[in-house]
Design an enzyme around this catalytic site. Structure first.
Site, mmCIF file in Angstrom:
data_model
loop_
_atom_site.group_PDB
_atom_site.id
_atom_site.type_symbol
_atom_site.label_atom_id
_atom_site.label_comp_id
_atom_site.label_asym_id
_atom_site.label_seq_id
_atom_site.Cartn_x
_atom_site.Cartn_y
_atom_site.Cartn_z
ATOM 1 N N ARG A 156 0.821 -1.217 0.000
ATOM 2 C CA ARG A 156 0.000 0.000 0.000
ATOM 3 C C ARG A 156 0.852 1.263 0.000
ATOM 4 O O ARG A 156 0.562 2.233 -0.689
ATOM 5 C CB ARG A 156 -0.928 0.008 1.229
ATOM 6 C CG ARG A 156 -2.131 -0.892 1.123
ATOM 7 C CD ARG A 156 -2.933 -0.787 2.414
ATOM 8 N NE ARG A 156 -2.015 -0.819 3.551
ATOM 9 C CZ ARG A 156 -1.671 -1.933 4.178
ATOM 10 N NH1 ARG A 156 -2.190 -3.072 3.831
ATOM 11 N NH2 ARG A 156 -0.820 -1.890 5.180
ATOM 12 N N ILE A 157 1.951 1.254 0.796
ATOM 13 C CA ILE A 157 2.789 2.452 0.875
ATOM 14 C C ILE A 157 3.536 2.655 -0.452
ATOM 15 O O ILE A 157 3.601 3.771 -0.980
ATOM 16 C CB ILE A 157 3.764 2.371 2.072
ATOM 17 C CG1 ILE A 157 2.959 2.332 3.373
ATOM 18 C CG2 ILE A 157 4.744 3.543 2.065
ATOM 19 C CD1 ILE A 157 3.769 2.082 4.637
ATOM 20 N N THR A 209 9.907 -3.447 1.292
ATOM 21 C CA THR A 209 9.443 -4.812 1.567
ATOM 22 C C THR A 209 9.264 -4.995 3.079
ATOM 23 O O THR A 209 9.979 -4.366 3.860
ATOM 24 C CB THR A 209 10.494 -5.853 1.135
ATOM 25 O OG1 THR A 209 11.681 -5.603 1.892
ATOM 26 C CG2 THR A 209 10.807 -5.760 -0.330
ATOM 27 N N ARG A 238 12.633 -1.797 6.789
ATOM 28 C CA ARG A 238 13.316 -2.194 8.017
ATOM 29 C C ARG A 238 14.807 -2.217 7.723
ATOM 30 O O ARG A 238 15.231 -2.594 6.618
ATOM 31 C CB ARG A 238 12.863 -3.589 8.477
ATOM 32 C CG ARG A 238 11.459 -3.621 9.085
ATOM 33 C CD ARG A 238 11.367 -2.853 10.407
ATOM 34 N NE ARG A 238 10.046 -2.871 11.006
ATOM 35 C CZ ARG A 238 9.126 -1.914 10.850
ATOM 36 N NH1 ARG A 238 9.370 -0.863 10.086
ATOM 37 N NH2 ARG A 238 7.962 -1.999 11.477
ATOM 38 N N ASP A 262 15.459 5.852 6.963
ATOM 39 C CA ASP A 262 14.596 6.022 8.136
ATOM 40 C C ASP A 262 14.831 4.881 9.121
ATOM 41 O O ASP A 262 14.408 4.962 10.272
ATOM 42 C CB ASP A 262 13.124 6.018 7.687
ATOM 43 C CG ASP A 262 12.144 6.327 8.816
ATOM 44 O OD1 ASP A 262 12.512 7.115 9.716
ATOM 45 O OD2 ASP A 262 11.021 5.785 8.814
ATOM 46 N N GLU A 267 18.344 -0.232 16.255
ATOM 47 C CA GLU A 267 17.626 0.997 16.617
ATOM 48 C C GLU A 267 17.391 1.030 18.115
ATOM 49 O O GLU A 267 17.001 0.001 18.675
ATOM 50 C CB GLU A 267 16.281 1.054 15.881
ATOM 51 C CG GLU A 267 16.464 1.192 14.378
ATOM 52 C CD GLU A 267 15.144 1.233 13.606
ATOM 53 O OE1 GLU A 267 14.073 1.280 14.241
ATOM 54 O OE2 GLU A 267 15.188 1.229 12.374
ATOM 55 N N HIS A 286 13.705 6.625 12.377
ATOM 56 C CA HIS A 286 12.508 5.778 12.208
ATOM 57 C C HIS A 286 11.236 6.567 12.541
ATOM 58 O O HIS A 286 10.524 6.254 13.498
ATOM 59 C CB HIS A 286 12.601 4.504 13.055
ATOM 60 C CG HIS A 286 11.690 3.418 12.550
ATOM 61 N ND1 HIS A 286 11.905 2.086 12.757
ATOM 62 C CD2 HIS A 286 10.537 3.470 11.819
ATOM 63 C CE1 HIS A 286 10.936 1.365 12.198
ATOM 64 N NE2 HIS A 286 10.090 2.200 11.617
ATOM 65 N N ILE A 287 10.990 7.582 11.718
ATOM 66 C CA ILE A 287 9.853 8.469 11.991
ATOM 67 C C ILE A 287 8.846 8.494 10.832
ATOM 68 O O ILE A 287 8.073 9.442 10.693
ATOM 69 C CB ILE A 287 10.303 9.920 12.279
ATOM 70 C CG1 ILE A 287 11.317 10.390 11.221
ATOM 71 C CG2 ILE A 287 10.880 10.076 13.669
ATOM 72 C CD1 ILE A 287 10.978 11.684 10.614
ATOM 73 N N SER A 289 6.020 7.221 10.213
ATOM 74 C CA SER A 289 4.594 7.439 10.527
ATOM 75 C C SER A 289 4.397 8.536 11.576
ATOM 76 O O SER A 289 3.275 8.741 12.048
ATOM 77 C CB SER A 289 3.989 6.136 11.050
ATOM 78 O OG SER A 289 4.622 5.777 12.272
HETATM 79 C C1 DGY Z 1 5.535 0.785 10.979
HETATM 80 O O1 DGY Z 1 4.448 1.148 11.467
HETATM 81 O O2 DGY Z 1 5.846 -0.406 10.923
HETATM 82 C C2 DGY Z 1 6.470 1.801 10.418
HETATM 83 O O3 DGY Z 1 7.780 1.373 10.475
HETATM 84 C C3 DGY Z 1 6.309 3.139 11.055
HETATM 85 O O4 DGY Z 1 7.197 4.083 10.524
#
Ligand code: DGY
Length: 323
Positions: A156-157, A209, A238, A262, A267, A286-287, A289
């Site tokens: 979707r993204i 992925t 990831r 990201d 992390e 890792h921002i 969202s």
């Molecule tokens: C998630 O929700 O898995 C994403 O990595 C957020 O950025």
């Protein structure tokens, strides 16, 4: 009926916490301190549910959580779930797909723009008072409009990014995915290509992925060497999808022009990770969202899923492997 007991292991907005308290007895991590394994084991020992982000749910945790029935991720990714260990014990796992797609896609375009146009580096340059000479040709970047984007992992993204790239920036978009998306191809005029071809021809390679055993180190030395020396690698999936050591070498030795990241293999990233000193790596924590509205919606989605499942109702938010 006695209220189920839950562990709130990551902060949620106040109104979400109030909602959880109406249906559940809640214990909460003291968020002034980083989580520790001992602390998690202590808190998880007598709860029915957990709401959290990225906590590894494996045998080590589950052996110490005899009452646990539901784990709710405030994230779309669920690589933190040891699916076999959860399946063996009949534990339900949920996630929050959908609500974050546009927000993560916006950030990805930001990573593309920032790496190609060197915005963080030029921000530092301007602020440091270095803007003094007439010839600034050493500050030039790379055009985004009209360039090619290859998306590896067309969920979707990926689709949202393709739409922005194609319609907003006139990019030439191709993608690789396990299954073809013929409708999207037709609607947006994007092209399916094998992964190797994407790596060879794209100005920007985006990794989107999910992390699975098959996608771990999907991009390593061999793949980075296939990319053009002028190309950029963007990763918002990831960290483990990329062999980070190979990426650092690629950035240091100029196999590729740059990266927009990201996510990282570890992390939070270690302060001495070479990626942090490399000018051609744009790094954010890792921002993807992380806007107030989207994080709020994710917390609500995760909280509702947890309560539904604890009260015996299918939330519709179970991850496919555990539904
Ligand atoms: C998630 O929700 O898995 C994403 O990595 C957020 O950025």
């Amino acid at each position: 009926m006695e209220k189920p007991k839950i562990f709130i292991a990551n902060p949620v907005p106040e109104d979400v916490e109030e909602f959880l308290k109406e249906s559940c007895e809640c214990v909460k991590w003291d968020f002034r301190y980083p989580k520790t394994l001992e602390g998690i084991l202590e808190n998880i020992r007598d709860v029915d549910g957990v709401i959290q982000v990225g906590m590894k749910i494996d045998d080590r945790i589950l052996d110490n959580a005899p009452r646990l029935k539901v784990v709710s991720n405030i994230s779309v990714g669920y690589n933190n779930y040891d699916l076999d260990a959860m399946k063996r014990r009949g534990i339900i796992g949920t996630n929050t797909p959908g609500v974050l797609d546009n927000t993560v896609s916006d950030l990805i375009l930001g990573l593309i723009l920032n790496s190609a146009r060197r915005i963080p580096e030029l921000n530092r340059f301007t602020k440091s008072g270095s803007w003094v000479k007439a010839d600034n040709s050493d500050l030039f970047g790379k055009d985004i409009h009209g360039s090619s984007l290859g998306i590896i992992g067309m969920g979707r993204i990926g689709e949202k990014v393709a739409r922005r790239a194609k319609l907003g920036f006139g990019m030439d978009v191709s993608y690789y995915n396990r299954s073809r998306k013929l409708e999207v191809e037709e609607e947006l005029g994007i092209v399916y290509r094998p992964m190797e071809e994407i790596l060879k021809i794209s100005d920007f390679v985006l990794l989107m992925t999910p992390l699975t055993p098959e996608t771990t180190h999907l991009v390593g030395e061999k793949e980075l060497k296939l990319m053009k020396a002028s190309a950029f690698l963007i990763n918002a999936s990831r960290g483990q999808v990329v062999d980070e050591k190979a990426l650092i070498k690629a950035l240091e030795e100029g196999w590729i022009a740059g990266a927009g990241l990201d996510v990282y293999e570890k992390e939070p990233i270690d302060a001495d990770n070479p990626l942090l000193r490399l000018q051609n790596a744009v790094t954010v924590p890792h921002i993807g969202s992380a806007t107030t509205k989207t994080r709020d919606e994710m917390a609500w989605a995760a909280a509702k899923a947890l309560v539904d499942e604890l009260y015996g109702k299918n939330s519709g938010m179970r991850v496919p492997e555990l539904s």
